[in-house]
Design a protein around this motif. Structure first.
Motif, PDB file in Angstrom:
ATOM      1  N   ASN A  11      11.734  25.041 -38.796  1.00 25.88           N
ATOM      2  CA  ASN A  11      11.050  23.994 -39.560  1.00 25.88           C
ATOM      3  C   ASN A  11      11.536  22.606 -39.142  1.00 25.88           C
ATOM      4  O   ASN A  11      10.741  21.671 -39.026  1.00 25.88           O
ATOM      5  CB  ASN A  11      11.259  24.181 -41.060  1.00 25.88           C
ATOM      6  N   ALA A  12      12.825  22.458 -38.904  1.00 24.79           N
ATOM      7  CA  ALA A  12      13.370  21.169 -38.464  1.00 24.79           C
ATOM      8  C   ALA A  12      12.784  20.776 -37.111  1.00 24.79           C
ATOM      9  O   ALA A  12      12.420  19.613 -36.890  1.00 24.79           O
ATOM     10  CB  ALA A  12      14.891  21.230 -38.391  1.00 24.79           C
ATOM     11  N   ILE A  13      12.640  21.745 -36.213  1.00 25.68           N
ATOM     12  CA  ILE A  13      12.062  21.475 -34.895  1.00 25.68           C
ATOM     13  C   ILE A  13      10.600  21.071 -35.029  1.00 25.68           C
ATOM     14  O   ILE A  13      10.153  20.098 -34.430  1.00 25.68           O
ATOM     15  CB  ILE A  13      12.227  22.700 -33.965  1.00 25.68           C
ATOM     16  N   LYS A  14       9.857  21.805 -35.854  1.00 32.04           N
ATOM     17  CA  LYS A  14       8.442  21.485 -36.073  1.00 32.04           C
ATOM     18  C   LYS A  14       8.259  20.089 -36.642  1.00 32.04           C
ATOM     19  O   LYS A  14       7.308  19.387 -36.297  1.00 32.04           O
ATOM     20  CB  LYS A  14       7.805  22.491 -37.036  1.00 32.04           C
ATOM     21  N   LEU A  15       9.177  19.681 -37.519  1.00 30.91           N
ATOM     22  CA  LEU A  15       9.101  18.358 -38.137  1.00 30.91           C
ATOM     23  C   LEU A  15       9.597  17.251 -37.200  1.00 30.91           C
ATOM     24  O   LEU A  15       9.470  16.077 -37.512  1.00 30.91           O
ATOM     25  CB  LEU A  15       9.903  18.335 -39.438  1.00 30.91           C
ATOM     26  N   GLY A  16      10.201  17.623 -36.089  1.00 35.10           N
ATOM     27  CA  GLY A  16      10.718  16.639 -35.138  1.00 35.10           C
ATOM     28  C   GLY A  16      11.997  15.967 -35.591  1.00 35.10           C
ATOM     29  O   GLY A  16      12.292  14.839 -35.205  1.00 35.10           O
ATOM     30  N   SER A  18      15.909  15.242 -35.695  1.00 35.27           N
ATOM     31  CA  SER A  18      17.086  15.321 -34.839  1.00 35.27           C
ATOM     32  C   SER A  18      18.225  14.541 -35.491  1.00 35.27           C
ATOM     33  O   SER A  18      17.999  13.698 -36.353  1.00 35.27           O
ATOM     34  CB  SER A  18      16.791  14.769 -33.441  1.00 35.27           C
ATOM     35  N   VAL A  19      19.442  14.839 -35.073  1.00 36.91           N
ATOM     36  CA  VAL A  19      20.605  14.187 -35.671  1.00 36.91           C
ATOM     37  C   VAL A  19      21.580  13.736 -34.600  1.00 36.91           C
ATOM     38  O   VAL A  19      21.625  14.277 -33.502  1.00 36.91           O
ATOM     39  CB  VAL A  19      21.350  15.115 -36.659  1.00 36.91           C
ATOM     40  N   GLU A  20      22.342  12.736 -34.979  1.00 40.52           N
ATOM     41  CA  GLU A  20      23.486  12.292 -34.189  1.00 40.52           C
ATOM     42  C   GLU A  20      24.642  12.139 -35.164  1.00 40.52           C
ATOM     43  O   GLU A  20      24.509  11.489 -36.202  1.00 40.52           O
ATOM     44  CB  GLU A  20      23.193  10.957 -33.509  1.00 40.52           C
ATOM     45  N   VAL A  21      25.752  12.765 -34.843  1.00 40.90           N
ATOM     46  CA  VAL A  21      26.939  12.737 -35.685  1.00 40.90           C
ATOM     47  C   VAL A  21      27.933  11.749 -35.104  1.00 40.90           C
ATOM     48  O   VAL A  21      28.248  11.809 -33.911  1.00 40.90           O
ATOM     49  CB  VAL A  21      27.582  14.141 -35.764  1.00 40.90           C
ATOM     50  N   LEU A  32      19.852  10.452 -38.874  1.00 43.92           N
ATOM     51  CA  LEU A  32      18.854  11.504 -39.076  1.00 43.92           C
ATOM     52  C   LEU A  32      17.490  10.949 -38.705  1.00 43.92           C
ATOM     53  O   LEU A  32      16.940  10.105 -39.409  1.00 43.92           O
ATOM     54  CB  LEU A  32      18.876  11.959 -40.536  1.00 43.92           C
ATOM     55  N   LYS A  33      16.974  11.393 -37.580  1.00 46.07           N
ATOM     56  CA  LYS A  33      15.719  10.860 -37.058  1.00 46.07           C
ATOM     57  C   LYS A  33      14.585  11.856 -37.274  1.00 46.07           C
ATOM     58  O   LYS A  33      14.794  13.055 -37.214  1.00 46.07           O
ATOM     59  CB  LYS A  33      15.873  10.544 -35.580  1.00 46.07           C
ATOM     60  N   GLY A  34      13.382  11.325 -37.523  1.00 41.34           N
ATOM     61  CA  GLY A  34      12.210  12.180 -37.619  1.00 41.34           C
ATOM     62  C   GLY A  34      11.635  12.346 -39.006  1.00 41.34           C
ATOM     63  O   GLY A  34      10.570  12.918 -39.161  1.00 41.34           O
ATOM     64  N   LEU A  35      12.331  11.856 -40.029  1.00 40.62           N
ATOM     65  CA  LEU A  35      11.796  11.927 -41.386  1.00 40.62           C
ATOM     66  C   LEU A  35      11.174  10.584 -41.754  1.00 40.62           C
ATOM     67  O   LEU A  35      11.782   9.544 -41.535  1.00 40.62           O
ATOM     68  CB  LEU A  35      12.894  12.258 -42.402  1.00 40.62           C
ATOM     69  N   LYS A  36       9.986  10.619 -42.314  1.00 36.66           N
ATOM     70  CA  LYS A  36       9.326   9.370 -42.706  1.00 36.66           C
ATOM     71  C   LYS A  36      10.044   8.713 -43.877  1.00 36.66           C
ATOM     72  O   LYS A  36      10.381   7.552 -43.840  1.00 36.66           O
ATOM     73  CB  LYS A  36       7.865   9.632 -43.052  1.00 36.66           C
ATOM     74  N   ASP A  37      10.259   9.451 -44.926  1.00 37.69           N
ATOM     75  CA  ASP A  37      10.985   8.948 -46.088  1.00 37.69           C
ATOM     76  C   ASP A  37      12.144   9.883 -46.362  1.00 37.69           C
ATOM     77  O   ASP A  37      12.003  10.868 -47.081  1.00 37.69           O
ATOM     78  CB  ASP A  37      10.064   8.879 -47.320  1.00 37.69           C
ATOM     79  N   ALA A  90      14.260  22.832 -47.246  1.00 38.32           N
ATOM     80  CA  ALA A  90      13.022  22.892 -46.470  1.00 38.32           C
ATOM     81  C   ALA A  90      13.310  23.047 -44.977  1.00 38.32           C
ATOM     82  O   ALA A  90      12.465  23.524 -44.225  1.00 38.32           O
ATOM     83  CB  ALA A  90      12.174  21.651 -46.716  1.00 38.32           C
ATOM     84  N   TRP A  91      14.472  22.618 -44.521  1.00 39.71           N
ATOM     85  CA  TRP A  91      14.859  22.721 -43.122  1.00 39.71           C
ATOM     86  C   TRP A  91      16.375  22.705 -43.027  1.00 39.71           C
ATOM     87  O   TRP A  91      17.065  22.386 -43.991  1.00 39.71           O
ATOM     88  CB  TRP A  91      14.248  21.592 -42.290  1.00 39.71           C
ATOM     89  N   GLU A  92      16.877  23.027 -41.838  1.00 36.59           N
ATOM     90  CA  GLU A  92      18.316  23.044 -41.586  1.00 36.59           C
ATOM     91  C   GLU A  92      18.550  22.771 -40.108  1.00 36.59           C
ATOM     92  O   GLU A  92      17.785  23.229 -39.268  1.00 36.59           O
ATOM     93  CB  GLU A  92      18.881  24.413 -41.973  1.00 36.59           C
ATOM     94  N   ILE A  93      19.593  22.018 -39.825  1.00 41.56           N
ATOM     95  CA  ILE A  93      19.991  21.765 -38.442  1.00 41.56           C
ATOM     96  C   ILE A  93      21.449  22.173 -38.290  1.00 41.56           C
ATOM     97  O   ILE A  93      22.284  21.838 -39.124  1.00 41.56           O
ATOM     98  CB  ILE A  93      19.818  20.279 -38.064  1.00 41.56           C
ATOM     99  N   LYS A  94      21.720  22.891 -37.201  1.00 42.70           N
ATOM    100  CA  LYS A  94      23.094  23.253 -36.860  1.00 42.70           C
ATOM    101  C   LYS A  94      23.425  22.627 -35.518  1.00 42.70           C
ATOM    102  O   LYS A  94      22.623  22.681 -34.594  1.00 42.70           O
ATOM    103  CB  LYS A  94      23.247  24.766 -36.798  1.00 42.70           C
ATOM    104  N   THR A  95      24.594  22.021 -35.451  1.00 41.27           N
ATOM    105  CA  THR A  95      25.024  21.393 -34.210  1.00 41.27           C
ATOM    106  C   THR A  95      26.547  21.488 -34.121  1.00 41.27           C
ATOM    107  O   THR A  95      27.211  21.939 -35.050  1.00 41.27           O
ATOM    108  CB  THR A  95      24.530  19.930 -34.144  1.00 41.27           C
TER     109      THR A  95
END
Length: 102
Positions: A11-16, A18-21, A32-37, A90-95
């Protein structure tokens, strides 16, 4: 549970999303890039690869568009696994991140 986590990552990939820590010894910043709000808060889990006693849960506050921050204490330098949970799961990112990195 494993399949559910994979769906959240997809879901995170579909929504576009991405993160930078970026972390120092006392401030944790997430771009946190790719979320409108983006939400007002983002929850993350920091896991040390071999020493669970250093694992931490953080709630980062939105300080600007796409930027979240929290004070924290880096207890051990080195490689960390970072899991970012989206609002309402709704989504999750692992890095992975080498901390501190600034």
């Amino acid at each position: 549970a494993y399949n559910m986590n994979k769906e959240l990552e997809k879901n995170a990939i579909k929504l576009g999303i991405s993160v930078e820590v970026i972390a120092s010894e006392n401030i944790f910043t997430l771009h946190l890039k790719g979320l409108k709000d983006g939400p007002k808060h983002i929850n993350i889990k920091l896991q040390h690869p071999t020493l669970a006693k250093y694992d931490q849960l953080l709630s980062l506050e939105k300080i600007a568009d796409d930027i979240y921050q929290s004070p924290f204490s880096l207890l051990k330098d080195g490689k960390w696994y970072v899991t970012i949970d989206g609002p309402e799961k709704a989504w999750e990112i692992k890095t992975e991140a080498l901390l501190p990195n600034i």
